[in-house]
Design a protein around this motif. Sequence first.
Motif, PDB file in Angstrom:
ATOM      1  N   THR A  92       7.693  -7.685 -30.470  1.00 51.79           N
ATOM      2  CA  THR A  92       6.576  -6.342 -30.937  1.00 51.79           C
ATOM      3  C   THR A  92       6.297  -5.807 -29.341  1.00 51.79           C
ATOM      4  O   THR A  92       6.489  -6.584 -28.371  1.00 51.79           O
ATOM      5  CB  THR A  92       5.556  -6.388 -31.706  1.00 51.79           C
TER       6      THR A  92
ATOM      7  N   THR B  81       3.237  -5.904 -28.855  1.00 48.55           N
ATOM      8  CA  THR B  81       2.099  -6.808 -28.488  1.00 48.55           C
ATOM      9  C   THR B  81       2.242  -8.019 -28.030  1.00 48.55           C
ATOM     10  O   THR B  81       2.229  -8.548 -26.822  1.00 48.55           O
ATOM     11  CB  THR B  81       1.010  -6.809 -29.442  1.00 48.55           C
ATOM     12  N   VAL B  82       2.840  -8.969 -29.010  1.00 47.83           N
ATOM     13  CA  VAL B  82       3.206 -10.528 -28.869  1.00 47.83           C
ATOM     14  C   VAL B  82       4.402 -10.537 -29.516  1.00 47.83           C
ATOM     15  O   VAL B  82       4.864  -9.742 -30.527  1.00 47.83           O
ATOM     16  CB  VAL B  82       1.926 -11.386 -29.231  1.00 47.83           C
TER      17      VAL B  82
ATOM     18  N   ASN C  83      -5.744 -18.335 -43.886  1.00 42.83           N
ATOM     19  CA  ASN C  83      -5.691 -17.097 -43.104  1.00 42.83           C
ATOM     20  C   ASN C  83      -4.739 -15.965 -43.090  1.00 42.83           C
ATOM     21  O   ASN C  83      -3.432 -16.308 -42.791  1.00 42.83           O
ATOM     22  CB  ASN C  83      -5.608 -17.827 -41.451  1.00 42.83           C
ATOM     23  N   PRO C  84      -4.938 -14.903 -43.585  1.00 42.76           N
ATOM     24  CA  PRO C  84      -3.965 -13.857 -44.098  1.00 42.76           C
ATOM     25  C   PRO C  84      -3.047 -13.255 -43.122  1.00 42.76           C
ATOM     26  O   PRO C  84      -3.582 -13.438 -41.868  1.00 42.76           O
ATOM     27  CB  PRO C  84      -4.838 -12.633 -44.422  1.00 42.76           C
ATOM     28  N   LEU C  85      -1.795 -12.984 -43.381  1.00 49.30           N
ATOM     29  CA  LEU C  85      -0.959 -12.416 -42.336  1.00 49.30           C
ATOM     30  C   LEU C  85      -1.036 -10.832 -42.657  1.00 49.30           C
ATOM     31  O   LEU C  85      -1.274 -10.483 -43.486  1.00 49.30           O
ATOM     32  CB  LEU C  85       0.452 -12.884 -42.885  1.00 49.30           C
TER      33      LEU C  85
ATOM     34  N   THR D 146      -3.592  -2.324 -36.257  1.00 52.35           N
ATOM     35  CA  THR D 146      -3.335  -3.060 -37.633  1.00 52.35           C
ATOM     36  C   THR D 146      -4.678  -2.307 -38.548  1.00 52.35           C
ATOM     37  O   THR D 146      -5.793  -2.414 -38.193  1.00 52.35           O
ATOM     38  CB  THR D 146      -3.474  -4.387 -37.688  1.00 52.35           C
TER      39      THR D 146
ATOM     40  N   GLY E 116      -3.369  -6.101 -44.220  1.00 56.40           N
ATOM     41  CA  GLY E 116      -3.379  -5.562 -43.064  1.00 56.40           C
ATOM     42  C   GLY E 116      -1.969  -5.038 -42.696  1.00 56.40           C
ATOM     43  O   GLY E 116      -1.088  -5.642 -42.677  1.00 56.40           O
TER      44      GLY E 116
ATOM     45  N   ARG F  40       0.715  -2.851 -40.015  1.00 53.24           N
ATOM     46  CA  ARG F  40       0.847  -2.142 -38.794  1.00 53.24           C
ATOM     47  C   ARG F  40       2.428  -1.927 -38.657  1.00 53.24           C
ATOM     48  O   ARG F  40       3.295  -2.451 -39.132  1.00 53.24           O
ATOM     49  CB  ARG F  40       0.406  -3.006 -37.510  1.00 53.24           C
TER      50      ARG F  40
ATOM     51  N   SER G 188       1.228 -14.189 -34.993  1.00 50.12           N
ATOM     52  CA  SER G 188       1.923 -14.368 -33.685  1.00 50.12           C
ATOM     53  C   SER G 188       2.562 -15.542 -33.666  1.00 50.12           C
ATOM     54  O   SER G 188       2.451 -16.554 -34.598  1.00 50.12           O
ATOM     55  CB  SER G 188       0.564 -14.467 -32.715  1.00 50.12           C
TER      56      SER G 188
ATOM     57  N   GLU H 275      -2.725  -9.090 -28.914  1.00 51.23           N
ATOM     58  CA  GLU H 275      -2.379  -8.542 -30.061  1.00 51.23           C
ATOM     59  C   GLU H 275      -2.822  -7.114 -30.344  1.00 51.23           C
ATOM     60  O   GLU H 275      -3.779  -6.747 -29.704  1.00 51.23           O
ATOM     61  CB  GLU H 275      -2.580  -9.465 -31.148  1.00 51.23           C
ATOM     62  N   SER H 276      -2.561  -6.761 -31.620  1.00 51.21           N
ATOM     63  CA  SER H 276      -2.906  -5.405 -31.994  1.00 51.21           C
ATOM     64  C   SER H 276      -4.473  -5.352 -32.412  1.00 51.21           C
ATOM     65  O   SER H 276      -5.038  -6.436 -32.445  1.00 51.21           O
ATOM     66  CB  SER H 276      -2.227  -5.004 -33.606  1.00 51.21           C
TER      67      SER H 276
ATOM     68  N   ILE I 240      -7.542  -4.711 -34.568  1.00 45.07           N
ATOM     69  CA  ILE I 240      -7.566  -4.617 -36.070  1.00 45.07           C
ATOM     70  C   ILE I 240      -8.997  -3.872 -36.419  1.00 45.07           C
ATOM     71  O   ILE I 240     -10.005  -4.393 -36.107  1.00 45.07           O
ATOM     72  CB  ILE I 240      -7.754  -6.260 -36.703  1.00 45.07           C
TER      73      ILE I 240
ATOM     74  N   LEU J  74     -12.405  -5.501 -36.354  1.00 47.99           N
ATOM     75  CA  LEU J  74     -12.505  -6.961 -36.623  1.00 47.99           C
ATOM     76  C   LEU J  74     -11.702  -7.798 -35.395  1.00 47.99           C
ATOM     77  O   LEU J  74     -12.370  -9.132 -35.094  1.00 47.99           O
ATOM     78  CB  LEU J  74     -11.461  -7.200 -37.824  1.00 47.99           C
TER      79      LEU J  74
ATOM     80  N   ALA K 126     -12.447 -11.250 -40.751  1.00 48.73           N
ATOM     81  CA  ALA K 126     -11.120 -11.532 -40.086  1.00 48.73           C
ATOM     82  C   ALA K 126     -11.020 -13.165 -40.111  1.00 48.73           C
ATOM     83  O   ALA K 126     -11.271 -13.812 -39.227  1.00 48.73           O
ATOM     84  CB  ALA K 126     -10.508 -11.092 -38.884  1.00 48.73           C
TER      85      ALA K 126
ATOM     86  N   MET L  51     -10.511 -15.438 -37.117  1.00 49.57           N
ATOM     87  CA  MET L  51     -11.580 -15.462 -36.039  1.00 49.57           C
ATOM     88  C   MET L  51     -12.267 -16.752 -36.201  1.00 49.57           C
ATOM     89  O   MET L  51     -13.035 -17.019 -35.394  1.00 49.57           O
ATOM     90  CB  MET L  51     -12.551 -14.292 -36.001  1.00 49.57           C
TER      91      MET L  51
HETATM   92  O1  TXA Z   1      -0.152  -7.651 -32.691  1.00 48.81           O
HETATM   93  C1  TXA Z   1      -0.086  -8.497 -33.587  1.00 48.81           C
HETATM   94  O2  TXA Z   1      -1.055  -8.052 -34.603  1.00 48.81           O
HETATM   95  C2  TXA Z   1       0.624  -9.768 -33.892  1.00 48.81           C
HETATM   96  C3  TXA Z   1       2.161  -9.149 -33.856  1.00 48.81           C
HETATM   97  C4  TXA Z   1       3.323 -10.119 -34.219  1.00 48.81           C
HETATM   98  O3  TXA Z   1       2.331  -8.046 -34.727  1.00 48.81           O
HETATM   99  N1  TXA Z   1       0.366 -10.325 -34.888  1.00 48.81           N
HETATM  100  C5  TXA Z   1      -0.552 -11.071 -35.096  1.00 48.81           C
HETATM  101  O4  TXA Z   1      -0.933 -11.880 -36.341  1.00 48.81           O
HETATM  102  O5  TXA Z   1      -1.449 -11.269 -34.052  1.00 48.81           O
HETATM  103  P1  TXA Z   1      -2.234 -12.905 -36.350  1.00 48.81           P
HETATM  104  O6  TXA Z   1      -1.853 -13.436 -37.660  1.00 48.81           O
HETATM  105  O7  TXA Z   1      -1.713 -13.973 -35.294  1.00 48.81           O
HETATM  106  O8  TXA Z   1      -3.500 -12.275 -36.438  1.00 48.81           O
HETATM  107  C6  TXA Z   1      -3.872 -11.487 -37.369  1.00 48.81           C
HETATM  108  C7  TXA Z   1      -5.265 -11.658 -37.631  1.00 48.81           C
HETATM  109  C8  TXA Z   1      -5.849 -12.751 -37.992  1.00 48.81           C
HETATM  110  O9  TXA Z   1      -6.936 -13.284 -37.432  1.00 48.81           O
HETATM  111  C9  TXA Z   1      -6.196 -12.674 -39.627  1.00 48.81           C
HETATM  112  O10 TXA Z   1      -7.101 -13.339 -40.173  1.00 48.81           O
HETATM  113  C10 TXA Z   1      -6.597 -11.212 -39.530  1.00 48.81           C
HETATM  114  O11 TXA Z   1      -5.644 -10.747 -38.595  1.00 48.81           O
HETATM  115  N2  TXA Z   1      -6.076 -10.564 -40.895  1.00 48.81           N
HETATM  116  C11 TXA Z   1      -4.965 -10.409 -41.420  1.00 48.81           C
HETATM  117  N3  TXA Z   1      -4.960  -9.854 -42.653  1.00 48.81           N
HETATM  118  C12 TXA Z   1      -6.154  -9.591 -42.800  1.00 48.81           C
HETATM  119  C13 TXA Z   1      -7.148  -8.796 -43.915  1.00 48.81           C
HETATM  120  N4  TXA Z   1      -6.610  -8.404 -44.867  1.00 48.81           N
HETATM  121  N5  TXA Z   1      -8.386  -8.882 -43.680  1.00 48.81           N
HETATM  122  C14 TXA Z   1      -9.044  -9.277 -42.544  1.00 48.81           C
HETATM  123  N6  TXA Z   1      -8.419  -9.801 -41.752  1.00 48.81           N
HETATM  124  C15 TXA Z   1      -7.121  -9.961 -41.867  1.00 48.81           C
END
Ligand code: TXA
Length: 351
Positions: free
Chosen positions: A32, A34-35, A61-63, A97, A118, A120, A142, A179-180, A182, A193, A228, A231
Amino acid sequence: MKTRVFHPENGENEIREAAQILRSGGLLGIPTETVYGLGASALNEDAVLHIFQAKGRPQDNPLIIHVPDVTWLERYCAQVPDTAYRLAEAFWPGPLTMILPRKPIVPLRTTGGLDTVGVRCPDHPVTRAIIQEAGVPVAAPSGNTSGRPSPTSAADMLEDMDGKIDGIVDGGPCRVGVESTIIDLTVTPPRLLRPGGLPLEELRRILGEVAVDKAVTQKVTGSEPPRAPGMKYRHYAPHAPVTAVTGEAGRSAAYIRSVLQAGEGVICFEEYRDLFSGFQVQSLGASGDSAQQAHRVFDALRRFDSTPVTAIYTQCPGDAGLGLAVGNRLKKAAGFHIVDADRLPQAVIGI
Ligand code: TXA
Ligand code: MG
């Protein structure tokens, strides 16, 4: 498992076969802007479980889910406010996101048990083409092992994931490097966030008031769960302990020079590189170029893991523009162990 590397420049077939991995419940590394992400079908609970296992990530830890365009938003999100469309119009595809109410079709396993999700739309044409072809939204954190710096190239991701995933699409180095951003749109005012590749100033231009979650600037303590969940975990950390030094760049450089011991490493702005000759140094780029700093920050942190440094000191940019995201990643890598050089007396700094 042997991890297959896809090269999209070799034609449509690569995209079809990569999409097939997603459709059949496999794990696919995706580029992507970002990463790199560790992707799987967001609707397939078993596949999503495998993401958590491959990363060693706690399951609360949600995706986030990745879609190829804004028309997919209502398939997975309920009560989508007008602001979501305004943001998508302005910034998608791109490093933003949005947190929105989840529709039941999105499994709780994907959202870590939350009633929000989330979403994006990444700014990488190959990845959008693969998601379209697969026909399913792609859950992707990530692509690092949990706790390590995020990967900004296919080689970095393979360092952590070779043999643990079915394939990875080599889409070149990531343009943005952090990363993105949020934004939680389920609260009023909307809440930042995580600072990321889209500056907070840009969000405020569209949304007006935006609150900044405490976890952006402070260590989250046990009493108050962060919004989030990610965090609260130690993050981005190289093996050696890190100290983040904030404040005017000349002062932070002088402070680091005055405390640095043999065998320790430095992450600094390019202008100060010579000050640290004889030490292990990673440059973030010029102090005024936060886009370059975003591009370099995870690589700088990762490089130290192949050296025997016993401690790392890093200069931090100010909060304007992408500086907020770069500083946040460095402070998180330091476990929020921060020294503010602007508050130290001249004698301590040695200038
Ligand atoms: O740039 C990015 O966002 C990358 C690329 C691959 O798209 N993805 C990324 O995902 O950084 P990750 O899982 O490493 O970080 C996502 C963050 C985590 O801290 C997670 O807790 C938070 O987003 N998150 C995900 N869904 C959430 C939700 N429904 N409410 C609050 N926080 C959420
Ligand atoms: Mg991550």
